[in-house]
Design a protein around this motif. Structure first.
Motif, PDB file in Angstrom:
ATOM      1  N   ASP A  91      46.754  45.487  45.108  1.00 49.76           N
ATOM      2  CA  ASP A  91      45.738  46.552  44.474  1.00 49.76           C
ATOM      3  C   ASP A  91      44.752  46.919  45.127  1.00 49.76           C
ATOM      4  OD1 ASP A  91      47.246  46.697  41.962  1.00 49.76           O
ATOM      5  OD2 ASP A  91      46.620  44.658  41.556  1.00 49.76           O
ATOM      6  N   VAL A 136      41.050  48.449  46.285  1.00 46.84           N
ATOM      7  CA  VAL A 136      39.761  48.701  45.510  1.00 46.84           C
ATOM      8  C   VAL A 136      38.724  49.332  46.307  1.00 46.84           C
ATOM      9  CG1 VAL A 136      40.143  46.727  44.025  1.00 46.84           C
ATOM     10  CG2 VAL A 136      39.078  46.286  46.236  1.00 46.84           C
ATOM     11  N   PHE A 137      39.004  49.594  47.418  1.00 43.34           N
ATOM     12  CA  PHE A 137      37.949  50.190  48.457  1.00 43.34           C
ATOM     13  C   PHE A 137      38.605  50.696  49.619  1.00 43.34           C
ATOM     14  CE2 PHE A 137      34.831  49.870  51.888  1.00 43.34           C
ATOM     15  CZ  PHE A 137      33.889  50.571  51.262  1.00 43.34           C
ATOM     16  N   GLU A 143      40.748  48.127  51.606  1.00 40.73           N
ATOM     17  CA  GLU A 143      40.401  46.586  51.232  1.00 40.73           C
ATOM     18  C   GLU A 143      41.323  46.714  49.559  1.00 40.73           C
ATOM     19  OE1 GLU A 143      36.896  44.630  51.684  1.00 40.73           O
ATOM     20  OE2 GLU A 143      35.952  45.933  52.680  1.00 40.73           O
ATOM     21  N   SER A 144      42.005  45.381  49.515  1.00 41.02           N
ATOM     22  CA  SER A 144      42.796  45.374  48.144  1.00 41.02           C
ATOM     23  C   SER A 144      41.859  44.055  47.570  1.00 41.02           C
ATOM     24  CB  SER A 144      44.074  44.859  48.301  1.00 41.02           C
ATOM     25  OG  SER A 144      43.901  43.725  49.266  1.00 41.02           O
ATOM     26  N   VAL A 145      42.130  43.706  46.249  1.00 44.38           N
ATOM     27  CA  VAL A 145      41.523  42.728  45.701  1.00 44.38           C
ATOM     28  C   VAL A 145      41.554  41.596  46.671  1.00 44.38           C
ATOM     29  CG1 VAL A 145      41.215  43.063  43.283  1.00 44.38           C
ATOM     30  CG2 VAL A 145      43.369  42.487  44.171  1.00 44.38           C
ATOM     31  N   LEU A 203      45.447  43.171  39.476  1.00 42.45           N
ATOM     32  CA  LEU A 203      44.289  44.022  38.683  1.00 42.45           C
ATOM     33  C   LEU A 203      44.788  44.151  37.224  1.00 42.45           C
ATOM     34  CD1 LEU A 203      43.076  47.204  40.747  1.00 42.45           C
ATOM     35  CD2 LEU A 203      41.841  44.882  40.302  1.00 42.45           C
ATOM     36  N   ARG A 217      32.862  39.377  50.625  1.00 40.19           N
ATOM     37  CA  ARG A 217      34.026  38.595  51.097  1.00 40.19           C
ATOM     38  C   ARG A 217      33.403  36.985  51.535  1.00 40.19           C
ATOM     39  NH1 ARG A 217      38.934  40.813  49.130  1.00 40.19           N
ATOM     40  NH2 ARG A 217      38.833  43.056  49.977  1.00 40.19           N
ATOM     41  N   SER A 253      34.337  39.045  46.144  1.00 39.33           N
ATOM     42  CA  SER A 253      35.510  39.745  45.784  1.00 39.33           C
ATOM     43  C   SER A 253      35.020  41.033  44.923  1.00 39.33           C
ATOM     44  CB  SER A 253      36.486  39.070  44.755  1.00 39.33           C
ATOM     45  OG  SER A 253      37.709  39.748  44.791  1.00 39.33           O
TER      46      SER A 253
END
Lengths: 131, 361
Positions: free
Chosen positions: A39, A41-42, A62-64, B34, B293, B312
């Motif tokens: 997923d 997210v950015f 960027e994913s989770v 998600l 991160r 995150s």
């Protein structure tokens, strides 16, 4: 199995490239890559008018799970970016070859496109990855 | 060879993407991390946490032993079934592990420690137990599930009926032994729910029953974003043997009273408390675009530098959040270096979401 459309070019770092009639290239990340990342997210796209050499990191998805650099497939100048991704990064997951495109670029040398992989070549890269 | 839990086939059947976690093959997600995250915040999810290590402690001197072994005091546990969160420290006050311990009877405590720390924990516990009359029984015969979310308890009772009837009246942070099934009203998500321990051979049937009641399977990926939103530490990231509880946001788990309780690490920890620790663990909320991160550098103007220990994207708050170890003098603002650029972040108490609601102004 991930989708690898025949009409596109590819890199071994999982970018896809579509040649437009106006001479520009549209670039995104492949279905295979978005599947691995999960997923989104950015998304950070490059500035319009910025110049990159082939292989430069020019965007980030960027994913989770993790951040992943996107590399410029051929040298050139950015002509347009997909601003909608700021609010809907999940389009990279839902429609990687369509609404999930990242940026458009005018290549410095149109002949450089011939160095890119075709669909068969990219299929082989994916097959190697999964071993 | 990676180890599998008794639910391995069930994970594959549910579309689980399996990854290595501390030597166990576990589901990271079943399609979308998600969606799984939101499922737990809004309804009910089930996690296989059978890789975690369950240790039963019994014997005449078990309470005295635990008062030495743990930085929190099991003497706080007056009522049967009550759970306690504690650190287990070494002589230098470094954190060997964090754990939950349930007081079941005067002669029976059940301790749940991390999977990745199993070997060193058992070695340490056995070494410390040499002069005590106690029994240490690891329980690899048991599996463990967590059902979490606002509707988790209701759905679990609907699915399991008489099997967990005794859990109906549990208040938060208590457990009850329902015969073959042990149920604790505890968790690692910031939502209400149960952690359920039962014989491994019975767990596939229980899994099916809970799924039938509309509880969705949730992978370790969402478990991580849920616990981070809840501001709960993860061992190995937010603290380890190179840090101590006072610099890990865990001062609340240290029982200083009674003063003569000589738990392992007390001497060093007390000196640190009296001199004032150099660092503290805080929450960060990124005020610009991007994702925080692990290991990104934190810059506190005029004070010094720190590091993100867990970062995150928060699916509930729709922005980046983190736990970070920063200089003790840090106030309410800092910068985080993301790919060479300084981005502003707000320093907050490390609890971002509880019971589905934002804790951030």
């Amino acid at each position: 199995m991930s989708n690898v459309p025949d009409n596109l070019k590819y890199t071994k770092t999982h970018e896809w490239i579509r040649q437009e009639s106006d001479g520009t290239l549209t670039i995104g990340v492949t279905d295979h890559a978005q599947g691995l990342l999960g997923d989104m997210v950015f998304v950070e796209v490059p500035d319009v008018d910025a110049n990159f050499n082939s292989g430069d990191d020019c965007a980030v998805v960027e994913s989770v799970k993790a951040a992943s650099d996107v590399y410029c497939p051929v040298s050139g100048e950015i002509t347009e970016t997909n601003e909608a991704l700021a609010d809907t990064p999940e389009m990279v997951n839902n429609d990687p070859f369509g609404d999930g495109w990242l940026f458009k670029l005018r290549p410095t040398d149109p002949n450089e496109i011939s160095t890119l992989l075709d669909a068969n070549g990219y299929q082989e890269i994916i097959a190697e990855d999964s071993h | 060879m990676a180890k599998n839990t008794s639910l391995y086939e069930k994970h594959l059947a549910a579309g689980g993407k399996m990854v290595d976690f501390a030597g166990w093959e576990m589901p990271i997600h079943y399609g979308s991390q998600l969606e799984e995250h939101h499922q737990v915040r809004r309804d009910a999810g089930i996690f296989d946490v059978s890789h975690m290590t369950i240790i039963d402690l019994s014997g005449r001197e078990v309470r005295g032993f635990l008062q030495k072994l743990l930085a929190n005091d099991v003497n706080r546990l007056k009522k049967k079934g009550k759970a306690l969160y504690s650190c287990m420290l070494n002589e230098k006050a470094g954190v060997i592990d964090d754990l939950i311990i349930y007081y079941m009877h005067d002669d029976w405590y059940r301790m749940i420690v991390n999977a990745a720390t199993r070997n060193k924990d058992l070695t340490w516990i056995e070494k410390q137990a040499q002069n005590f009359e106690i029994n240490i029984d690891e329980r690899p015969d048991l599996a463990m599930l967590a059902v979490q979310g606002p509707n988790a308890r209701e759905k679990a009772h609907k699915a399991l009926g008489n099997k967990i009837l005794a859990a109906q009246d549990l208040t938060p942070f208590f457990a009850v032994d329902c015969g073959e099934i042990f149920v604790g009203r505890t968790g690692y998500t910031g939502e209400d729910g149960y952690e359920i321990v039962l014989p491994s051979q019975q767990v596939p049937q229980l899994w099916d029953d809970l799924l039938t009641a509309g509880i969705e399977p949730i992978g370790l990926g969402a478990r991580d974003t849920l616990r981070l939103e809840a501001g709960m530490n993860l061992y190995g990231q937010d603290m380890d043997e190179s840090t101590n509880p006072l610099e890990s946001g865990l001062a609340w788990t240290i029982a200083w009273q009674p003063e003569d309780r000589d738990f392992i690490g007390r001497g060093v920890l007390q000196k640190l408390r009296d001199s004032g620790p150099n660092n503290k663990l805080v929450g960060l909320v990124l005020q610009e675009r991007g994702v925080l991160r692990n290991h990104q550098k934190v810059i506190v103007d005029g004070v010094g530098e720190g590091e993100i220990t867990s970062g995150s994207f928060s699916p509930t708050l729709k922005c980046a959040i983190a736990l970070a170890r920063v200089p003790a003098q840090t106030e309410d603002q800092c910068h985080v270096e993301i790919r060479g650029e300084k981005r502003s972040a707000k320093v907050v108490k490390p609890s971002f979401v509880r019971f589905g609601q934002s804790c951030i102004d």
